[in-house]
Design a protein around this motif. Sequence first.
Motif, PDB file in Angstrom:
ATOM      1  N   ASP A 176       0.344  -3.383  -4.981  1.00 63.33           N
ATOM      2  CA  ASP A 176      -0.488  -4.346  -3.799  1.00 63.33           C
ATOM      3  C   ASP A 176      -0.090  -5.714  -3.776  1.00 63.33           C
ATOM      4  OD1 ASP A 176      -2.405  -4.710  -2.206  1.00 63.33           O
ATOM      5  OD2 ASP A 176      -4.176  -5.115  -3.565  1.00 63.33           O
ATOM      6  N   GLY A 177      -0.432  -6.396  -2.678  1.00 60.63           N
ATOM      7  CA  GLY A 177      -0.030  -7.738  -2.442  1.00 60.63           C
ATOM      8  C   GLY A 177       1.174  -8.048  -2.117  1.00 60.63           C
ATOM      9  N   LEU A 178       1.948  -7.064  -1.172  1.00 54.60           N
ATOM     10  CA  LEU A 178       3.244  -7.125  -0.908  1.00 54.60           C
ATOM     11  C   LEU A 178       3.512  -8.218   0.114  1.00 54.60           C
ATOM     12  CD1 LEU A 178       5.593  -5.297  -2.005  1.00 54.60           C
ATOM     13  CD2 LEU A 178       5.254  -4.120   0.255  1.00 54.60           C
ATOM     14  N   GLU A 179       4.322  -8.957   0.077  1.00 50.56           N
ATOM     15  CA  GLU A 179       4.994 -10.306   0.993  1.00 50.56           C
ATOM     16  C   GLU A 179       5.902  -9.594   1.824  1.00 50.56           C
ATOM     17  OE1 GLU A 179       3.215 -12.806   1.450  1.00 50.56           O
ATOM     18  OE2 GLU A 179       1.765 -12.821  -0.240  1.00 50.56           O
ATOM     19  N   PRO A 180       6.164  -9.959   2.992  1.00 54.33           N
ATOM     20  CA  PRO A 180       6.968  -9.220   4.181  1.00 54.33           C
ATOM     21  C   PRO A 180       8.582  -9.673   3.392  1.00 54.33           C
ATOM     22  CG  PRO A 180       5.569 -10.670   5.234  1.00 54.33           C
ATOM     23  CD  PRO A 180       5.273 -10.705   3.967  1.00 54.33           C
ATOM     24  N   ASP A 181       8.789 -10.578   2.652  1.00 53.50           N
ATOM     25  CA  ASP A 181      10.242 -10.830   2.218  1.00 53.50           C
ATOM     26  C   ASP A 181      10.377  -9.966   0.887  1.00 53.50           C
ATOM     27  OD1 ASP A 181       8.643 -12.479   0.690  1.00 53.50           O
ATOM     28  OD2 ASP A 181       9.912 -13.998   0.529  1.00 53.50           O
ATOM     29  N   HIS A 182       9.441  -9.537   0.180  1.00 46.80           N
ATOM     30  CA  HIS A 182       9.641  -8.508  -0.987  1.00 46.80           C
ATOM     31  C   HIS A 182      10.601  -7.509  -0.620  1.00 46.80           C
ATOM     32  CE1 HIS A 182       5.683  -9.860  -3.245  1.00 46.80           C
ATOM     33  NE2 HIS A 182       6.780 -10.771  -3.106  1.00 46.80           N
ATOM     34  N   VAL A 183      11.412  -7.347  -1.772  1.00 48.92           N
ATOM     35  CA  VAL A 183      12.266  -5.972  -1.622  1.00 48.92           C
ATOM     36  C   VAL A 183      11.836  -4.692  -0.962  1.00 48.92           C
ATOM     37  CG1 VAL A 183      12.379  -5.388  -3.977  1.00 48.92           C
ATOM     38  CG2 VAL A 183      14.381  -5.292  -2.728  1.00 48.92           C
ATOM     39  N   LEU A 184      10.153  -4.545  -1.661  1.00 48.39           N
ATOM     40  CA  LEU A 184       9.622  -3.260  -1.410  1.00 48.39           C
ATOM     41  C   LEU A 184       9.372  -3.011   0.076  1.00 48.39           C
ATOM     42  CD1 LEU A 184       7.162  -2.040  -4.087  1.00 48.39           C
ATOM     43  CD2 LEU A 184       9.587  -1.388  -3.691  1.00 48.39           C
ATOM     44  N   ALA A 185       9.376  -4.619   0.604  1.00 50.31           N
ATOM     45  CA  ALA A 185       8.879  -4.552   2.448  1.00 50.31           C
ATOM     46  C   ALA A 185      10.141  -4.381   3.171  1.00 50.31           C
ATOM     47  CB  ALA A 185       8.160  -5.887   2.330  1.00 50.31           C
ATOM     48  N   ARG A 186      11.219  -4.442   2.605  1.00 49.50           N
ATOM     49  CA  ARG A 186      12.449  -4.524   3.264  1.00 49.50           C
ATOM     50  C   ARG A 186      13.439  -3.332   3.093  1.00 49.50           C
ATOM     51  NH1 ARG A 186      10.992  -8.599   5.869  1.00 49.50           N
ATOM     52  NH2 ARG A 186      12.531  -7.901   7.312  1.00 49.50           N
ATOM     53  N   GLU A 187      13.478  -3.135   1.842  1.00 53.45           N
ATOM     54  CA  GLU A 187      14.716  -1.950   1.675  1.00 53.45           C
ATOM     55  C   GLU A 187      14.214  -0.414   1.282  1.00 53.45           C
ATOM     56  OE1 GLU A 187      17.322  -3.329  -1.731  1.00 53.45           O
ATOM     57  OE2 GLU A 187      17.153  -5.426  -0.639  1.00 53.45           O
ATOM     58  N   GLU A 188      14.894   0.535   1.698  1.00 45.97           N
ATOM     59  CA  GLU A 188      14.437   1.739   1.302  1.00 45.97           C
ATOM     60  C   GLU A 188      14.726   2.093  -0.122  1.00 45.97           C
ATOM     61  OE1 GLU A 188      16.860   5.065   3.051  1.00 45.97           O
ATOM     62  OE2 GLU A 188      15.162   5.998   3.747  1.00 45.97           O
ATOM     63  N   VAL A 189      13.657   2.767  -0.864  1.00 47.37           N
ATOM     64  CA  VAL A 189      13.604   3.105  -2.290  1.00 47.37           C
ATOM     65  C   VAL A 189      14.214   4.375  -2.325  1.00 47.37           C
ATOM     66  CG1 VAL A 189      12.471   3.280  -4.431  1.00 47.37           C
ATOM     67  CG2 VAL A 189      12.068   1.264  -2.822  1.00 47.37           C
ATOM     68  N   PHE A 190      13.630   5.338  -1.441  1.00 42.17           N
ATOM     69  CA  PHE A 190      13.969   6.842  -1.551  1.00 42.17           C
ATOM     70  C   PHE A 190      13.534   7.264  -3.000  1.00 42.17           C
ATOM     71  CE2 PHE A 190      15.988  10.668   0.349  1.00 42.17           C
ATOM     72  CZ  PHE A 190      15.808  10.406   1.344  1.00 42.17           C
ATOM     73  N   GLY A 191      12.278   6.884  -3.475  1.00 44.06           N
ATOM     74  CA  GLY A 191      11.465   7.428  -4.571  1.00 44.06           C
ATOM     75  C   GLY A 191       9.912   6.947  -4.279  1.00 44.06           C
ATOM     76  N   PRO A 192       9.286   7.530  -5.502  1.00 43.41           N
ATOM     77  CA  PRO A 192       7.778   7.328  -5.231  1.00 43.41           C
ATOM     78  C   PRO A 192       7.212   6.126  -5.294  1.00 43.41           C
ATOM     79  CG  PRO A 192       8.547   8.185  -7.449  1.00 43.41           C
ATOM     80  CD  PRO A 192       9.533   7.891  -6.720  1.00 43.41           C
ATOM     81  N   VAL A 193       7.522   5.072  -4.557  1.00 46.09           N
ATOM     82  CA  VAL A 193       6.819   3.852  -4.758  1.00 46.09           C
ATOM     83  C   VAL A 193       6.379   3.266  -3.261  1.00 46.09           C
ATOM     84  CG1 VAL A 193       7.674   1.536  -5.450  1.00 46.09           C
ATOM     85  CG2 VAL A 193       8.883   3.144  -6.117  1.00 46.09           C
ATOM     86  N   LEU A 194       5.053   2.847  -3.292  1.00 46.57           N
ATOM     87  CA  LEU A 194       4.345   2.647  -2.391  1.00 46.57           C
ATOM     88  C   LEU A 194       4.089   1.095  -2.268  1.00 46.57           C
ATOM     89  CD1 LEU A 194       2.754   3.084   0.494  1.00 46.57           C
ATOM     90  CD2 LEU A 194       0.892   3.382  -0.885  1.00 46.57           C
ATOM     91  N   GLY A 195       4.255   0.316  -1.407  1.00 45.23           N
ATOM     92  CA  GLY A 195       3.958  -1.204  -1.270  1.00 45.23           C
ATOM     93  C   GLY A 195       2.844  -1.270  -0.058  1.00 45.23           C
ATOM     94  N   VAL A 196       1.633  -2.060  -0.496  1.00 47.31           N
ATOM     95  CA  VAL A 196       0.541  -2.429   0.127  1.00 47.31           C
ATOM     96  C   VAL A 196       0.634  -3.568   0.885  1.00 47.31           C
ATOM     97  CG1 VAL A 196      -2.062  -2.152   0.411  1.00 47.31           C
ATOM     98  CG2 VAL A 196      -0.744  -0.508  -1.044  1.00 47.31           C
ATOM     99  N   GLN A 197       0.383  -3.915   2.056  1.00 50.58           N
ATOM    100  CA  GLN A 197       0.148  -5.157   2.795  1.00 50.58           C
ATOM    101  C   GLN A 197      -1.063  -5.388   3.526  1.00 50.58           C
ATOM    102  OE1 GLN A 197       4.622  -4.709   4.396  1.00 50.58           O
ATOM    103  NE2 GLN A 197       4.337  -6.958   4.679  1.00 50.58           N
ATOM    104  N   THR A 198      -1.782  -6.556   3.884  1.00 51.69           N
ATOM    105  CA  THR A 198      -3.002  -6.558   4.721  1.00 51.69           C
ATOM    106  C   THR A 198      -2.381  -7.344   5.944  1.00 51.69           C
ATOM    107  OG1 THR A 198      -3.482  -8.431   3.632  1.00 51.69           O
ATOM    108  CG2 THR A 198      -4.417  -6.318   2.965  1.00 51.69           C
TER     109      THR A 198
END
Length: 495
Positions: free
Chosen positions: A386-408
């Motif tokens: 939770d609490g992902l910011e637009p510049d975080h790596v999880l918001a920008r790069e494809e993981v291709f694995g079981p990882v979800l990022g949440v933004q509001t």
Amino acid sequence: MNAPSPIDAISTLALPGRAVIDGALVGAASGATFDNVSPRDGKILNRVAACQAEDVARAAAGARAAFEDGRWRDQGPRAKKAALFRLAELMTRDAEELALLESLDTGKPIRDARAVDIPLAIGTTRWYAEALDKVYGEVGASPIDRLSYAVHEPLGVIGAIVPWNFPLHMAMWKVAPALAMGNSVVLKPAEQSPMTALKLGELALEAGLPAGVLNVVPGLGGVAGEALALSMDVDMIAFTGSGPVGRRLMEYSARSNLKRISLELGGKSPQVVFADCPDLDAAAQAAAWGVFYNQGEVCTAASRLLVEASIKEDFLERVVAVARGMVPGDPLDPDTVFGAMVSERQMNTALSYIAKAGEQGARRVLGGERVRRETGGFYVEPTIFDGLEPDHVLAREEVFGPVLGVQTFTGFDQAMALANDTVYGLAAGLWTADVNRALKGARALKAGLVWVNGWDACDITMPFGGFKQSGFGRDRSLHALHKYADLKSVSVTLR
Ligand code: NAD
């Protein structure tokens, strides 16, 4: 008598390991092999022919010869249709074996291989068999002394380079329409998952496809894949995989014969949930399964969840509750819904993204660990930040694995700006009860696939492919048939 359980069935399973070149099952001419490792337990399953440039050259030359002498291309639509239907029948006969091979190779749950991968691969084969005599040309607006018409002609030799996440299914998205249009094919499966492609090559021969029409060359991407993409005998590369390899394929094309390229390169797909979502439980199911299905190894994975701030806490709780039910287990256990990641490397990539997300300040609310280490396999829990910011790596790069990022977000404009703030454009979804917002959103989202109040809610009848750096060219639907053809304009002057 009951069929043996998947685990019991392994002992009697023949594991395909030979290339299919010009109608024969062969090893690499050099004798080279590579170890095919099962992500289920990290053990070597079998040794598979590691095709080198010379093997690929033979396959491409065989495909070229088959195309030029018309042994497949010139068969009438009825004969081609019958051959592809026979192939679908044989795939159906061997569906359980194909599912087992797929699960062993990729770590995906056998229940998914049985219920999704193999039936969809068979369905795709049937769909294109059925479609191939529904391709019409055009007659132009000609003057009285001329007849002008345009016809779709097969391109020639298609190189299909496919990934490991849905090996047979992705292969058939390319092989079936390419064959249906009369082309010859050289299929290069991913080195992580060669077995169902090799079995397909065997079945195609059994179905009576002439020698050289469907070749399968297992091998390493940088060797067999590169040789295929540089071949002067290949007229087009149809690719699904990573962006960096997609870029290389365009270079190979420029360096060789300007072969056509179609690219399906994955994404960073957003699922947007507005406060007026008509069914929060359904949306929570879609949010969790949208990213965690197939261990997150899906090009359309809904890896960014954008939730309207006023419902975030409630909605996130529901998503976490669904994800808690996805417990990593043995892929061969028919009750398992969440299996192993395809390789140690892919697992380590996911774990490094998880570590980075924590360092950047996102808050982990579920999972995050490697589990089932004692099996020797590559298992990672469904993970939510939770609490992902637009510049975080999880918001920008494809993981291709079981990882979800949440933004509001607050309001439509911010939702669309966040959703489109990515170099990718494969899929996007939105949940709202407001028809205006739904239709405006569908228009505003920059993605090749848009789903409203559902996720992944379409099938073979609809084109599949991306905008922006998710690639170009479409799989599925009648558009894919045209991709494997050139348009020839003929003008006959009447004298
Ligand atoms: P990749 O792009 O390296 O491999 C895909 C296919 O390309 C395989 O058959 C591989 O052998 C082949 N290949 C690799 N290098 C090649 C080269 N130089 N020339 C020709 N062919 C080559 O993908 P990967 O390494 O298996 O996975 C890495 C990342 O790719 C993943 O993390 C994911 O982001 C992405 N990926 C996307 C999809 C998708 O469906 N879009 C599928 C698999 C992987």
